[in-house]
Every structure is written in C-alpha cells, then in structure tokens.
Design a protein around this motif. Sequence first.
Motif, PDB file in Angstrom:
ATOM      1  N   SER A 141       7.207 -11.391 -10.291  1.00  0.00           N
ATOM      2  CA  SER A 141       8.320 -10.644  -9.708  1.00  0.00           C
ATOM      3  C   SER A 141       8.011 -10.173  -8.295  1.00  0.00           C
ATOM      4  N   GLY A 142       6.713 -10.097  -7.947  1.00  0.00           N
ATOM      5  CA  GLY A 142       6.315  -9.646  -6.617  1.00  0.00           C
ATOM      6  C   GLY A 142       6.803 -10.532  -5.491  1.00  0.00           C
TER       7      GLY A 142
ATOM      8  N   LYS B  35      14.934  -6.813 -18.284  1.00  0.00           N
ATOM      9  CA  LYS B  35      15.989  -6.531 -17.323  1.00  0.00           C
ATOM     10  C   LYS B  35      16.227  -7.743 -16.439  1.00  0.00           C
ATOM     11  N   GLY B  36      17.496  -8.012 -16.150  1.00  0.00           N
ATOM     12  CA  GLY B  36      17.832  -9.128 -15.289  1.00  0.00           C
ATOM     13  C   GLY B  36      19.112  -9.809 -15.737  1.00  0.00           C
ATOM     14  N   VAL B  37      19.468 -10.870 -15.053  1.00  0.00           N
ATOM     15  CA  VAL B  37      20.657 -11.650 -15.400  1.00  0.00           C
ATOM     16  C   VAL B  37      20.452 -12.294 -16.775  1.00  0.00           C
TER      17      VAL B  37
ATOM     18  N   LEU C 152       6.524  -5.942  -9.575  1.00  0.00           N
ATOM     19  CA  LEU C 152       7.405  -4.897  -9.082  1.00  0.00           C
ATOM     20  C   LEU C 152       7.330  -3.675  -9.988  1.00  0.00           C
ATOM     21  N   THR C 153       7.624  -2.515  -9.419  1.00  0.00           N
ATOM     22  CA  THR C 153       7.718  -1.301 -10.226  1.00  0.00           C
ATOM     23  C   THR C 153       9.054  -1.313 -10.975  1.00  0.00           C
ATOM     24  N   GLU C 154       9.188  -0.444 -11.968  1.00  0.00           N
ATOM     25  CA  GLU C 154      10.438  -0.361 -12.723  1.00  0.00           C
ATOM     26  C   GLU C 154      11.598   0.005 -11.807  1.00  0.00           C
ATOM     27  N   GLY C 155      11.354   0.899 -10.860  1.00  0.00           N
ATOM     28  CA  GLY C 155      12.401   1.280  -9.922  1.00  0.00           C
ATOM     29  C   GLY C 155      12.841   0.124  -9.051  1.00  0.00           C
TER      30      GLY C 155
ATOM     31  N   VAL D  38      18.176  -5.630  -9.800  1.00  0.00           N
ATOM     32  CA  VAL D  38      19.202  -6.032 -10.771  1.00  0.00           C
ATOM     33  C   VAL D  38      20.544  -5.391 -10.419  1.00  0.00           C
ATOM     34  N   ALA D  39      20.506  -4.139  -9.969  1.00  0.00           N
ATOM     35  CA  ALA D  39      21.751  -3.424  -9.648  1.00  0.00           C
ATOM     36  C   ALA D  39      22.520  -4.069  -8.505  1.00  0.00           C
TER      37      ALA D  39
END
Length: 511
Positions: free
Chosen positions: A88-89, A127-129, A413-416, A422-423
């Motif tokens: 994810s990085g 989390k994600g599409v 990546l961090t959760e934030g 995603v948002a």
Amino acid sequence: MNKIEDFKNHLALGQQFKKDYIILGTGILDGAPLEGAQIKIPLKTLNRHGLIAGATGTGKTKTLQVIAEQLSLKGIPSVLMDLKGDLSGLAMSGEASDFILKRSATIGVDFNPQGLPVELMSISNEKGVRLKATVSEFGPVLISQILELNDTQRGVVALIFRYCDLHHLPLIDLKDFKRVLQYITNEGKSAIEKEFGQVSSASVNTIMRKIIELEQQGADRFFGELSFDVDDFVRTKEGKGVISVIRLTDIQSKPKMFSTFMLSLLSEIYETFPEQGDADQPKLCLFIDEAHLVFSNASKDLLEKIEAIIKLIRSKGVGVYFCTQTPTDVPDSVLGQLGLKVQHALRAFTAKDRKAITKTAENYPDSPFYKTSEVLTSMGIGEALVTALNEKGIPTPLAHTLVRAPITRMDILTEGEIDRLVATSDLAKKYNMDLDHDSAFEILERKMMDIQRQQENTPTPSSPPKTTTRTKQDESLIEELSKNTMVRQLGRTLFRELARGILGSFSGRKR
C-alpha cells in the motif's frame, strides 16, 4: 579489452532496444556493481509474463514494487495481489537516504521520491473498493472446476444454469445457487424431471456441501452485485498508470477463495479485453504475490484453466507476473511461458535445497561471466539474476543485478491514510454498496408463497375440529412442512426455525 568492458559490451549487445524500456538496475561483476551497465527491460515484451522468485527476505516484494512504479511512470496500469499487506506504500512518497542516493548514482538514475496513483481494493473485509462477480458470470464450467466436481455433478450444474436461463432466474450470489439446488430436489423435482430427466439427490447434496465450504472461506462476500468492470483496472491519472492494490491479507488461510478470485479475474479480463496485436507496450500488468497459493491448492482442472489463460491472455496486451519463493512453485507448463525472470537469492541448508538450486539454475541462460548456481546462493538483499526478452523475443543476457530502490514508501500506510485514500476514491463510491435485485432466491420464494396461498384457499372435503392440543397428525404435518422451503413464507417463527435447522442453508438477505 578487459573483463569489465567485455561484460558491458555483452549486455549492450543483448539490450539494443528500438522502443521504450524501464531500467531495473545495474550489472554486478565479481561482486561489484558497475556504472554504465544498466539492466533494461523493453516495454514491448512485458505482455510475455514473468517470474519474481527468491527466499524470504531477499527483496522480492521491493522488486515487484519497483517494476510497478516504473510501469506507472510510463503510463501503464497494474494490478497487485497484496497478501502480506506491504504494497500500500506505493501511494506515498519514499524517503531519500545517503545509501539510496549512492545506489541510484551507481545505477545511473535519478532518485525522485513521489507517491503514485493507487486504488485500494478488496474481496473480503479489508478497506477498499469491493470487487464482486455474479454466479452467472462464472458459468457452469468454471463453477464446476472451482467446486472440484465430478462429471455427474458437473452435469447437474449445467442443468441448473440451463434451467435458470430458460425460466429467467438470475443466479447472482451463492444463496441463489443453493436455493435452486433445493428447488430441484424438493418442490420442483417433478417439473425438473419432466423437462430434463432425473436428478441425483446425492449429487445435489455434494454440490451443496462444496458451496458451503466455499462460503466458509468468505466467497459469499465475493459473489454478488455490483459486478466489477475490469475496464476500471485500465486507468491513468495525470499520465501515470493507476496501480490497483488488492488487499488480501485476511485470506491467506483461505487458498480456495484466493484461487477462485484469481481465475475469475483472469477469465474476465481475457473474455472482455479486445485483441491488441503487436503493441509497443502492455495494456495492463498483473502481479500475483505468494503465487504458490494459486497453484498448490488448485485442482487439476483449475490448473489447466489457469495455464490455458496464461498462454492466451498476452494477445490481449496483458502481462501476468508471479512472485514466489522458488520457480518450482510454478508448474512447468506455466514457467515455460514466462519471458522476464528475476531471481533473488536462494538458501541451501539441505541436500534437497542444493538439488533445487541446481534445477533452478538450469532455467536461466548460460553466461560466460557467471556460474549461475553459485551466484544464486551468494547474492545479497536487493540483488537478483535478471533475464528478459528483447524486442525480437530473444532472451537478454543473464545479469547479476543491483536493483534500484523504490521511489515510493517502503512501508505500509497508516489506518488514517487508508481511510483518506478510500474516502476520495470514485470507484469506492461506485462499487461499495449492497444491491439486492430480484434473483432466483426471491423469485422461487414468491412462487412457493403463491402455491401456498392457493393450497390454503382450496376447500377440503372435511376439516377436522379445531383443538388446542397437538395431535400426531399435526406433528406429522409440521414435520412434512419443515422439509419444504415454502414454510419460510408462512410467517410463523416456529416453522422458519425448523426449516433452518433441517436445511441449514437460509441466511438473512442483506438489504
């Protein structure tokens, strides 16, 4: 002319590309990285698939990251299967250090840290599409292969799909599939036999158990609507290819679910994408991390299907890259189709390991500058043996390579950061919703309810006197009704619970 110049000329002669290419690293000779000996991979042959192999901790994932980065910068989108959660990085900028700057200077490339366009995706609870597909889209052949059915059971599945086509019963999710299975052995048995002949109850029961096994691995979240359009993988932003990272960290212990998803994805891409011909660069590249999970848990039929698609999908402009520990994790029939091979270090702790290394060395072109089997066990982290195909389809010289450093973050990546990514995703807004259109389950349930109402409105010759005491006849009636799925529509909690207890297959429909 000295050995170093011979080596550089040897590389240059094999890497005379007329079209565009990516730079993977620089050549190493006698343990020392060389300036002016760049290892290049032509874009034109990246649809010929590839392998990234090596022992744990040797840098496979970072090499995968580098290749995906360089493809993105060339405007080529990619799809990454992230089973370890460390890709994810790619969405965030990397950090420069003296070590990285020195390595980049030796390779002869600028180190320009930056984040790249990344789309996080999921087939489970990550989390994600959300990626989904319907049962109908799989078709009877693929569904049968996934469930590992025999010829008789496959015939039943083909019958179900044919019956649903003729009677307009959409097979959207596994609940629809199970409901039709129940129907053909219960209330619809006579109609089915009249139209198609007798159906074996034993075969239906076996298929039902196989479906439940698939559900237990999380497949109920994958089958459904809205179906993902694979054209959404092929996107660019500001001239850079979008990297779709499919987060699969929570299905490592569910290999059947993983292989099911992989096969459906490859099949959909192959059937959807048009023929591309001899293009100058691929349309899409797929990277499958921990590829042994695809092959080690797949049935013979499933393997044959995967092998067939791998052989054919390159004509669609799609390259598939397997990332695993040893080349032996990939079947020989697939291994022979792979043009790019990036081999990181292998470890020889046992006699079996040494035999495997000898066999691995035989998969690579001979080199006048290396003894491949020795290099395989002596490479450091971030080093690899590399050979690709040139623009004429001829293997490039085997080169011990110092791989360039990623320009994106070499961490997760961090959760934030994940939440923010995603948002802001347009695809998440498009696909992250639960749709429940009328399908086989609802249609058959209404049909059974109509039959029940007709039965209730039909007068009987004589009616027994009402009593508040349950008789043996009443108990027999309850037992008979509870075997039939129409009791779900009677509205009586007692009957609903009895049916669920016996059939064990009703689940609450998401609304």
